[in-house]
Each structure stands twice: as structure tokens, then as C-alpha cells.
Write a protein that holds these residues in place. Structure first.
Motif, mmCIF file in Angstrom:
data_model
loop_
_atom_site.group_PDB
_atom_site.id
_atom_site.type_symbol
_atom_site.label_atom_id
_atom_site.label_comp_id
_atom_site.label_asym_id
_atom_site.label_seq_id
_atom_site.Cartn_x
_atom_site.Cartn_y
_atom_site.Cartn_z
ATOM 1 N N THR A 1 -5.274 4.908 -5.792
ATOM 2 C CA THR A 1 -4.566 4.300 -4.660
ATOM 3 C C THR A 1 -5.535 3.517 -3.795
ATOM 4 O OG1 THR A 1 -3.836 6.586 -4.510
ATOM 5 C CG2 THR A 1 -2.514 4.966 -3.415
ATOM 6 N N LEU A 2 -6.703 4.093 -3.593
ATOM 7 C CA LEU A 2 -7.691 3.445 -2.739
ATOM 8 C C LEU A 2 -8.133 2.115 -3.344
ATOM 9 C CD1 LEU A 2 -9.094 4.062 -0.127
ATOM 10 C CD2 LEU A 2 -11.002 5.031 -1.420
ATOM 11 N N ILE B 1 0.832 -1.208 0.000
ATOM 12 C CA ILE B 1 0.000 0.000 0.000
ATOM 13 C C ILE B 1 0.866 1.257 0.000
ATOM 14 C CG2 ILE B 1 -1.655 1.357 1.337
ATOM 15 C CD1 ILE B 1 -2.982 -1.164 2.203
ATOM 16 N N LEU B 2 1.835 1.295 0.899
ATOM 17 C CA LEU B 2 2.634 2.523 1.009
ATOM 18 C C LEU B 2 3.506 2.741 -0.223
ATOM 19 C CD1 LEU B 2 3.590 2.488 4.783
ATOM 20 C CD2 LEU B 2 1.876 3.873 3.621
ATOM 21 N N ARG C 1 2.727 9.106 -6.341
ATOM 22 C CA ARG C 1 2.973 10.521 -6.129
ATOM 23 C C ARG C 1 4.440 10.867 -6.244
ATOM 24 N NH1 ARG C 1 0.805 10.905 -0.163
ATOM 25 N NH2 ARG C 1 -0.930 9.898 -1.182
ATOM 26 N N ILE D 1 -5.833 10.393 -8.439
ATOM 27 C CA ILE D 1 -4.742 9.644 -7.808
ATOM 28 C C ILE D 1 -5.245 8.963 -6.535
ATOM 29 C CG2 ILE D 1 -2.484 9.835 -6.698
ATOM 30 C CD1 ILE D 1 -1.813 12.105 -8.524
ATOM 31 N N THR D 2 -5.973 9.716 -5.722
ATOM 32 C CA THR D 2 -6.502 9.138 -4.487
ATOM 33 C C THR D 2 -7.364 7.918 -4.783
ATOM 34 O OG1 THR D 2 -6.642 11.401 -3.691
ATOM 35 C CG2 THR D 2 -7.692 9.707 -2.347
ATOM 36 N N SER E 1 -5.422 -0.415 -3.167
ATOM 37 C CA SER E 1 -5.214 -0.904 -1.803
ATOM 38 C C SER E 1 -6.294 -1.902 -1.419
ATOM 39 C CB SER E 1 -5.234 0.269 -0.820
ATOM 40 O OG SER E 1 -4.312 1.229 -1.217
ATOM 41 N N MET F 1 1.367 3.984 -3.007
ATOM 42 C CA MET F 1 1.090 5.389 -2.768
ATOM 43 C C MET F 1 2.279 6.251 -3.173
ATOM 44 S SD MET F 1 -1.272 5.612 0.565
ATOM 45 C CE MET F 1 -0.131 5.879 1.779
ATOM 46 N N ASN F 2 3.458 5.839 -2.720
ATOM 47 C CA ASN F 2 4.667 6.597 -3.038
ATOM 48 C C ASN F 2 4.897 6.686 -4.533
ATOM 49 O OD1 ASN F 2 5.412 7.320 -0.523
ATOM 50 N ND2 ASN F 2 6.710 5.531 -0.167
ATOM 51 N N SER G 1 -5.668 15.246 -8.419
ATOM 52 C CA SER G 1 -5.319 14.675 -7.108
ATOM 53 C C SER G 1 -6.322 13.612 -6.695
ATOM 54 C CB SER G 1 -5.303 15.759 -6.048
ATOM 55 O OG SER G 1 -4.406 16.754 -6.376
ATOM 56 N N TRP G 2 -7.586 13.888 -6.951
ATOM 57 C CA TRP G 2 -8.599 12.934 -6.504
ATOM 58 C C TRP G 2 -8.609 11.680 -7.362
ATOM 59 C CZ3 TRP G 2 -10.769 12.586 -1.931
ATOM 60 C CH2 TRP G 2 -10.577 13.679 -1.086
#
Lengths: 315, 436, 283
Positions: free
Chosen positions: C264-265, C208-209, C216, C260-261, C268, C212-213, C257-258
Motif C-alpha cells: 500500500t505504501l 490511496i484509500l 484489505r 500488505i502495508t 501510494s 488500501m480498502n 500484514s507487513w
């Protein structure tokens, strides 16, 4: 503590032939495949991890002429400390441009240290109770909350940078340490809670129960029984948040403008852009930016890695 | 030391440096001081000049903050959005229109002495600082793009005059290459960046052509367009004759300067002021050999180049109007005795092109100029240079990004020159629609 | 007990996160201050029609897959090696943390001097080893720039994954392995049947991390290539910063940005679901 015996997955060690009685094997010489594989891999990994850094490290002790020579000098032919000294005596520096960045480097180092340490500390203070509750108590909405924390981390920082800037400005905190510490808390707190929660789970419950029998209050129990056992996890979490704060660039760029709070990545970026290209100075700035957290990590590495194991195997 | 006490010491060690300075950390910005921001070119020299201003104006405090050039525009965005933009700031002509539209900047039409300044500067600079009929800036510097060549290398390859057409440029570069002098004789700074890729504009402008007409309509994709021809040449020198260094797409202007001073290229296109360092024996290995020439054109019959201007602007909402105006005048205007101190300062220190016409005859300037460039060609380039009129559209930054990307794609063979021009036209039209 | 953390986090991010989502539903460009209005999901639709965004989506996808898989594989190998006892293990453990200490901007700088076409160390090394005849401009070809950027990114984020995996490894009771050895389970079998299940938790966090990295990743790419050549390395994060801060189009920038969010979500959740099926697993 015993180290579990996991052979690396890549190469199959020779298996004793089933027909042979096992006892006969040790008498013969066996090729130590496992050792060979481990050492070979270790050697490669050392090269991979160290060579890139070695290059700027070596460069930082060279004169500019030696640094850009073809073929490259792997060892500084005329070692010099000039690049580092120019941070202390910026006016005598040979750099044509970027003098300002050179002057700011020592300040930025101090700022970075302060901001990163404070971030790490505040992280622990805030995350320990939260992580403890997730590891010990079952409460309604707990799982949801835990996931909620992580989701705040999924919004890219660029999305919140402008509104965050407005907030910080209205609080009058622009160009102060707090501006950065608060921003980095938002990045690292969710991760810290997640990481700590896992560590805490591995701490045996019996410890606390024993303390409770001795009629220790919760805070006493935490401080003198629980936290020392979980210490390696705390150190790891602190180092995580320290690194996050140490490396961050965008927020630092926006929230600070003078050497009162500028951090090292912001100053290092001055060496990166089209205004400055002296390789050796750039390399020295890079080394300077890496060394403090590296020392920290080296001090703590035993605790981080071994401690993690010690804290958790008994679970 | 056992583990526990080590840890406790460590926690203390972390806590102390963190907490001590936090106690007394108020914002360092002083009330009533003029906040002055610019990109970080020669920040020490700027500070020197600011210090002189403060000596002359003891009642004014100036907080000067240089900002990483790559993030200058982005940081301004955040600051102005938060209502905390600097009082006095640098501005690219590229970004003037959008900054005015975003209400960052104060028109200077009412500023005392503005008419004198605008009468004393080249009309193209005055035009670059004017948007929709109002004047917004005082000049920092202006400069024109030039072909810069290494005369020693050319001489070794058997040439004593610089090329006037793009074909000649390729031919001379090939001769240099065949003579074994350099693998890639031409270098151009073509890395993506927030500021304009001036050399591509210069190559088009050399043909008395443009990418847009007077009404900001794209013309780069019309039949016979100079843009397509220039992109064609670019493809040829990068893919066929390979005289253009492929590393160009990862080179910013200052590393290009370093390469020129190290003798790595025979040709580049850079602003005239670069020559001051190129011909300075203290920093350059090629000092004395570097020369200016007009930008080569397709057929050699036309001549021209592009100029750009940098200026000082004033925040629309400043609390220190009067003091900021004094700083503005000191930086971009005329002294009491009518001479532009800061413009002279920059020319004498770094060779940055001046906007004030009279300086061309100033004996000290002429003497300094003749140490690094041929004054005749230097002046000639200024006389044929034109400013980009299309910077007056608010979507210029977006278009420039597309232009840089497209140039790189032609370089790497991902797009043909014709596709490149078509993409530029498509992007320009769609941007214009979005900003209608 | 979540109180302090919750209050701090909420008061710090609730407004910015809410604000940015709200803005993403608006036409809002600093350059057109009078033309700010609510347009619902129009920014998101505009993205799906934008060829630049779509091509960047592909680049981003490849970049994330490449970076995450390289990180996980390398981190796993490194963690397994570090979990063995051998001479110099302490040194290697310390070295493994080295890249972590490097800010992304400095990381970009470092790799830029290494990949440099004229004076770079990579060119020097390969020439010394006799692998290439002449210096190459590594970052000039789209694929070269893409792979090397991913490589630089992996180097920087690797230690974080190693630490988490190593911590996980050391929690595995060694008697499990002894039992498996008695059963004559091979190395791979042991890895699959014991190591992997015990590592699910740390692996999930790492996945997950790191995802995310990677989504971004900005600092390193920005310094190394600026998104070029062409659009070879312009992943969504780079476009996002440019749209919001250079073009001052906050509506569209926030929509980026959203997106990307959301990605990621979704990814995950996908990880959690996939790992959940692998064994008894709770968050």
C-alpha cells in the motif's frame, strides 16, 4: 452558488459548424444531447445503486416460501411484517436456528448507534485542531507528520488486532463501548484529519483575520467564525467516521461477546454463517442494519454535498 | 431552521446517545461466574439447558456466549492469547491437538467420575477426545456421515434401493436427470469453511482407506490410492455426466439441508442427524421420503464411513475450577443417577448423535429415532465409522484448508485428480516439516 | 495543536504496530509455545517461497487493479452526473450514499442472496430478460467468483469515492469552463485541462484509500466465497486472517500484514509521484 457546467465526458455534444454564424443556431431546434446523456446515465446509476438493495428490501417483507420461489417475486405477493416483528418477539419467531441472533438484533442496533456516534464525535474533537494546524500553519515536520498519520492507517487492522486486544483487556474494557470506540478512533482519525485538512484549506483566511481584528480569542474565532463556515466539512468527516465504526466487523467480533456491546455486523454475521439460512430474516436484519445510517446520511446529504461546495468555491 | 442551528442540534443529537450510556459502562462479565462459550448452533436451546443447570446449582452463575460459528476458532485464539479464554468451551475434534499444544486446555484425568464417562462412551469418541495419552474432553455429540437419499425421487426414476458403489450412484443420478426430475441430482456441501469437509473423508473411508497411515504419513498419492479414485469420480460427475450441482462449491452444510428439504436434490452426504429435520413434516417438504444408506464405495466390496466428535473442554487456567467442573459434568457427563441428561436432551431435541452406548437401547431414544430414521442402518453406520486419526497432528487445520481448496479445484477443473493428490501430499509433507 | 490527536493515536497504535512488526521477525506459533525465537526476515523469505502466497499475490494484484479502476471510473461518472443540474438530482445524491450505509458483512450477505444459484435474483432477472435459459451457479467458476466479488466490493465502497470527487468538482470555478468554451475546447479537452487538474487532490485521496480498502477487503469476500472456489478469491487479506487466527501462526501472519502495508505504501508513493508530475501538487 452556481453549478459549473461540465458535460459528461462520454458523448460529444454537437458543435456548431464554424462556417455558420453563431446567432443562427438558437432559432433551429437542437437535440438536447447533454440532457439525454445525463438522464440516461442517471437512470442507469439509479438502477445500479438501488436494485441490489431493493432485492433484500422486498425479501424482508416476504414469507420464506415466496422469497425462494423460482422465478423470483419482484414484489412481495403476500406482504408481511413478520420478519421485523420477530426481532421484537423473538420467542414466537419461526426461525429454526439463530433465535439468539434475532433476540440480540435490537440491542446490537442500539450499541452500534452509540459506538458510531461517539466515534464520530471524538473524531471531530481530536481531528479539528490537528487539521486546522495543517491547513493554516507551516511547521517543521508538518508534512512528515501528515504522512505519518496516513501510514498508521496502512497497517491492516488484522495486524494490530491481537496486541490491541491485549491492551483493551489489560485496561479491563473488553465487551464495553470504549473497547470499540478506541479501536475505531485508530482507524478513522487519520482519514478524518486528511479529509478535514482539505476542507479547512478552502475556508478563506480573511474570515479569521476579520475576527482577530475584532479581538476574538482563538477559541471564539474557531467556534463562532471558522467552524460554522467549515461545518459541511465537519459533517462529512463525522459521517465518514460514523460509517467506519458502523460497518466494522473484526474488532467488534473480538472485543465484544454479549449484547452489552455487540454491534450489528457481529449479529448480522450470525445470519451469514452455516447455522442460519432463513433468507427473509437475513434480509430483514440487513435492512435494519442499513436504515439508521441511511437516515443519518439522508438528513445530512444536503450539508455534505452542497455544503462542501459552498465552503470551498470562494477560495 | 437555518443551517447553523440545524448543525448544532445535530451535534447535540449525536452527542447525547453517545455520552449517556458511556458514563456507566463497566464490563458486564461477573466475577466468579463460569464463562461458557460455544459456536452458535441452537443458542436458545443451549441457554435453556444452561438455565436448568443454574436452577439445579443455585450457587453457580454461568455467562453463556454463543459465537458466530465461522469465527469460533479465531475468536478463541484472540481470547486465549489475551489470557481470557472461557472457563468451559466447545471444541471440535479437529482442533483439539492444536488447542492442547497452545496450552488452552486442562487435562481431565483427575476429574472425578471421568473414568465412568469414558467407559460409557464409544471407543472412537474416547479416542477423539484423547491426545498424547491424556483425556481432555467430555462428549457433546458424535455423528457419522451417511448417504442420504430421497426415496420418492429414486422410485420415480425406477430404483427401489440406494446405490452401493460410486458408479451406481452416478448411474442412478443420471437416470433421475434423464427422467427430467432434477437437473443436478447430487448436492454436496463443498464451500470453504473452518470445519472439516466431512463428506470427502467419508468417501475415502468408505473404501477402508485413509489419506494418512498410522504414523501420519500421507498415503493419498500412492499408486491405486482411494483418494485419487474418489477425486476422479468427483471430476466425472461434475464435468462429464454433470449430475453433481456446480453450486456445491458455494454451499455450506445448512443451506444443503434446506435444499434437501425443498426436494432440490436426490442425494447428498451429510451426518445422520440431518435426517431428523429432513423427515420432520413441520419444516420439510420431503418429510417421509428421506432415507439413510451407507456411503457408496468404489467397488462395493468395502463399507465404512467417518465420524466426528464435538466435546466440552476446560480452560487450563480457570479461576472457578470447581464450578466449571460441575458445569462440565452437567453438559458432557453423567447425572447422579448415571444417565447423561444433556446428551439425551440433544438427541431428543435435534437428533444429535449420542456418545453414550447405553442410550442406543433407551426406549425414549429408540422411539424418537424411529420417527426419522431406520434404526438398523443408523446403528450400522455407527459400527463401521472410524474417527480421523490425523486430527492428532497440530497442523490439521492447515491441511484441512488445503484439502478443501484442492477438492474445489478438482470440481472446477483447475486441477486433475492426480495433481490434486500430489498437491495434498506435498502440502502434508511441507506442513509436517514445519511443525517438526 | 496536533497534541490531542497525536497522543491518542500514538498511545493507541504505537504499541500494537510496533508489536506486530516485532512479532513478524519471530518464529511465533501458538501451537509451539516453546519454540518462539527471533529469526530476522525469515518469515518474509518463507512467504516468497510459498506457492500459495505467490498465487495469492497475483490474485490480489488483479483484484486491487479491478476494484480501484472500476471504483474510480464509476465514481467519476457518478460525480460528473451529480454535478449537473437535472430533475431528481437530490434523490440520486441520496441514493448514491445508500451502499455506504451497508456493513461489509451485510453487503456479502446481500450479494449472496442475489448470486444464489437456485433462488438468486440475478438468475431471475436474467431469465426474465431472456438472456439465459437456465439458472447458473455464478460463484462456482473461478473467474465468475472473482469478478462478482470485485463487483460486490465496488458497490460497497463507491459512495466514499463519489463524495470526495463531488466535493472536488464543486470547488472548480465555473469561469474556467466559460473561458474554455470561448476557446472552443471540446468536452474531453475541458475534462483533461480543467477538471482533472482540479481533481488531483481528491483523486489522490480516493486512490490511496480505495487501494488500501481493496488490499484489505475481507468481510465481503469472506461471506461471499470464503476465498474460493479453489483459491480464486483468496487475496492476501484472507490468507492473513486465516494464518494468524486460524492457524495461530502469528509470526507468519504478521509478516503477511507487513507485506500488505509495504505494498500500500509503495503504491501510494507511486500515486503521489505520478500526480505530482501532472501539475503543481502538494500534499
Amino acid at each position: 452558488m452556481t453549478t459549473p457546467n461540465v458535460p459528461p465526458p462520454d458523448v460529444r455534444p454537437p458543435r456548431p459548424r464554424p462556417s455558420r454564424p453563431r446567432r443562427a443556431v438558437p432559432l433551429r431546434y437542437r437535440v438536447p444531447w447533454k440532457k439525454i446523456v445525463v438522464y440516461t446515465l442517471a437512470a442507469f446509476l439509479v438502477l445500479y445503486l438501488v436494485l441490489p438493495f431493493y432485492w433484500i428490501f422486498a425479501m424482508s417483507f416476504m414469507r420464506e416460501v415466496d422469497a425462494i420461489s423460482v422465478p423470483p417475486n419482484w414484489i412481495p405477493p403476500h406482504p408481511t411484517l413478520d420478519n421485523y416483528l420477530s426481532f421484537l418477539r423473538p420467542d414466537e419467531s419461526q426461525a429454526l436456528v439463530g433465535g439468539r441472533a434475532i433476540r440480540e438484533t435490537p440491542f446490537a442496533l442500539g450499541n452500534s448507534m452509540i459506538v458510531a456516534s461517539a466515534t464520530a464525535l471524538l473524531n471531530l474533537v481530536l481531528a479539528v485542531p490537528a487539521a486546522y494546524s495543517f491547513s493554516r500553519l507551516r511547521f517543521t515536520g508538518g508534512r512528515l507528520l501528515l504522512i505519518g498519520y496516513l501510514i498508521t492507517r496502512m497497517v491492516p487492522s488484522i495486524a494490530i488486532i491481537i496486541p490491541f486486544y491485549l491492551m483493551i483487556r489489560s485496561m479491563g474494557l473488553l465487551d464495553t463501548y470504549w473497547a470499540l470506540i478506541l479501536s475505531y478512533l485508530t482507524f478513522s482519525l487519520p482519514v478524518t484529519i486528511w479529509v478535514l485538512k482539505d476542507f479547512f484549506r478552502a475556508v478563506p483566511r480573511e474570515l479569521e483575520d476579520a475576527a482577530r481584528v475584532d479581538r476574538c480569542g482563538w477559541f471564539r474565532t474557531m467556534w463562532s467564525v471558522f467552524l460554522p463556515v467549515a461545518a459541511p466539512g465537519l459533517v462529512a468527516a463525522a459521517v465518514f467516521s460514523f460509517m467506519t465504526a458502523w460497518s466494522e466487523f473484526m474488532f467488534a467480533l473480538f472485543m465484544t461477546s454479549t449484547e452489552a456491546a455487540k454491534t450489528i455486523p457481529v449479529v448480522a454475521a450470525n445470519f451469514a454463517t452455516d447455522m442460519n439460512t432463513q433468507f427473509t430474516l437475513m434480509a430483514a436484519a440487513g435492512v435494519v442494519a442499513v436504515v439508521p445510517p441511511l437516515i443519518l446520511v439522508l438528513i445530512f446529504q444536503r450539508l455534505i454535498v452542497q455544503g462542501m461546495a459552498a465552503g470551498s468555491v470562494k477560495g | 431552521m437555518d443551517r447553523r442551528s440545524l448543525l448544532k442540534t445535530a451535534v447535540l443529537g449525536l452527542a447525547l446517545p453517545a455520552m449517556v450510556p458511556l458514563a456507566g459502562c463497566a464490563g458486564p462479565t461477573r466475577r466468579g461466574a463460569v464463562r461458557f462459550e460455544g459456536w452458535d448452533y441452537e443458542a436458545q436451546l443451549v441457554q435453556q439447558n444452561v438455565d436448568r443447570f443454574i436452577r439445579l446449582n443455585p450457587d453457580v452463575e454461568v455467562d453463556y456466549a454463543p459465537i458466530t460459528s465461522a469465527q469460533f476458532i479465531q475468536k478463541l485464539t484472540a481470547e486465549f492469547m489475551g489470557g481470557g479464554g472461557p472457563d468451559v468451551l466447545y471444541m471440535y475434534d479437529d482442533s483439539l491437538a492444536s488447542s492442547v499444544e497452545a496450552r488452552y486446555l486442562q487435562p481431565l484425568d483427575e476429574l472425578a467420575g471421568i473414568d465412568e464417562v469414558y467407559q460409557a462412551i464409544y471407543p472412537s469418541v474416547a479416542q477423539a477426545m484423547t491426545y498424547q495419552g491424556r483425556r481432555y474432553g467430555l462428549p457433546y455429540y458424535t455423528d457419522s456421515q451417511a448417504l442420504i437419499y430421497n426415496a420418492d425421487i429414486l422410485a420415480e426414476a425406477g430404483y427401489d434401493t440406494p446405490p452401493t458403489t460410486l458408479d451406481e450412484l452416478e448411474e442412478q443420478a443420471l437416470a433421475v436427470k434423464r427422467a427430467g426430475l432434477l437437473e443436478h441430482p447430487i448436492g454436496l456441501p463443498a464451500q470453504l469453511s473452518d470445519t472439516a469437509l466431512m463428506w470427502i473423508w467419508a468417501l475415502v473411508y468408505a473404501n477402508e482407506a485413509d489419506l494418512f497411515d498410522e504414523d501420519f504419513q500421507p498415503v493419498m498419492n500412492l499408486p491405486g490410492s482411494a483418494t485419487t479414485a474418489v477425486l476422479d469420480w468427483l471430476l466425472r460427475v461434475s464435468a462429464d455426466s454433470q449430475v453433481l450441482d456446480p453450486a456445491s462449491v458455494q454451499t455450506l452444510p445448512v443451506p444443503m439441508d434446506n435444499a434437501m428439504m425443498a426436494g432440490q436434490y436426490a442425494f447428498t452426504i451429510q451426518p445422520r442427524y440431518s435426517l431428523r429435520n429432513y423427515n420432520d413434516p413441520a419444516v420439510s417438504n420431503t418429510a417421509g421420503a428421506m432415507r439413510l444408506a451407507p456411503i457408496p464405495s468404489i467397488d462395493g466390496r468395502t463399507e465404512g464411513t467417518v465420524s466426528n466428535s464435538r466435546m466440552y473442554c476446560l480452560n487450563l487456567e480457570t479461576d472457578v475450577q470447581e464450578k466449571a467442573e460441575r458445569l462440565l459434568h452437567y453438559m458432557g457427563g453423567l447425572d447422579d443417577d448415571g444417565s447423561p441428561y444433556t446428551a439425551r436432551f440433544w438427541f431428543l431435541e435435534r437428533g444429535l448423535g449420542f456418545a453414550f452406548t447405553d442410550l442406543a437401547d433407551d426406549p425414549e431414544i429408540v422411539e424418537s429415532l424411529s420417527t426419522f430414521a431406520d434404526p438398523e442402518i443408523y446403528a450400522y453406520l455407527a459400527s463401521v465409522a472410524r474417527a480421523r486419526s490425523v486430527v492428532a497432528v497440530p497442523w490439521y487445520a492447515e491441511f484441512e484448508a488445503t484439502l478443501q481448496r484442492t477438492v474445489q479445484q478438482v470440481f472446477t477443473g483447475d486441477r486433475t485428480p492426480a495433481q490434486g493428490s500430489a498437491e495434498l501430499e506435498r502440502a502434508a509433507r511441507s506442513l509436517a516439516r514445519r511443525y517438526e | 495543536m496536533n497534541g490531542p490527536a497525536l497522543i491518542v493515536l500514538f498511545s493507541l497504535v504505537a504499541y500494537p504496530i510496533g508489536y506486530s512488526f516485532w512479532v513478524s521477525l519471530h518464529q511465533q506459533n501458538l501451537k509451539r509455545p516453546d519454540d518462539t525465537r527471533f529469526i530476522g526476515l525469515e518469515n518474509y523469505f518463507a512467504l516468497w517461497r510459498d506457492p500459495t502466497f505467490l498465487s495469492s499475490l497475483r490474485t490480489t494484484g488483479l483484484f486491487v487493479v479491478l476494484v480501484v479502476s472500476m471504483t474510480v471510473v464509476l465514481a467519476m461518472i457518478l460525480a460528473l452526473v451529480l454535478n449537473e443540474s437535472f430533475l431528481g438530482r437530490g434523490v440520486l445524491r441520496s441514493l448514491a450514499l445508500l451502499p455506504w450505509a451497508m456493513p461489509g458483512v451485510v453487503n456479502g450477505l446481500m450479494w449472496r442472496t442475489i448470486f444464489d444459484a437456485n433462488t438468486g435474483a440475478l438468475n431471475g432477472l436474467l431469465t426474465d430478460l431472456g438472456l439465459i435459459d437456465s439458472y447458473q451457479a455464478w460463484l462456482s467458476s473461478p473467474s465468475g467468483a472473482f469478478f462478482l466479488t470485485a463487483f460486490a466490493q465496488v458497490w460497497n465502497t463507491l459512495p466514499f469515492a463519489v463524495i470526495l470527487l463531488l466535493a472536488g468538482l464543486s470547488t472548480i470555478p465555473s469561469d474556467l469552463y466559460d473561458a474554455a468554451k470561448v476557446d472552443r475546447a471540446g468536452v474531453f479537452q475541458r475534462f483533461r485541462q480543467i477538471t482533472l487538474p482540479w481533481l488531483l487532490h481528491p483523486l489522490l485521496i480516493v486512490l490511496i484509500l480505495e487501494t488500501m480498502n481493496a488490499f484489505r477487503a475481507f468481510d465481503t469476500i469472506y461471506v461471499l466465497t470464503g476465498g474460493g472456489p479453489g483459491d480464486a478469491t483468496s487475496i492476501i487479506a484472507v490468507l492473513n486472517v486465516r494464518t494468524a487466527l486460524t492457524y495461530t501462526d502469528f509470526g507468519l501472519g504478521s509478516a503477511y500484514s507487513w507485506v500488505i502495508t509495504a505494498f500500500t505504501l509503495i503504491i501510494s508513493v507511486g500515486y503521489v509521484a505520478a500526480l505530482y508530475r501532472k501539475g503543481s501538487f502538494e500534499v
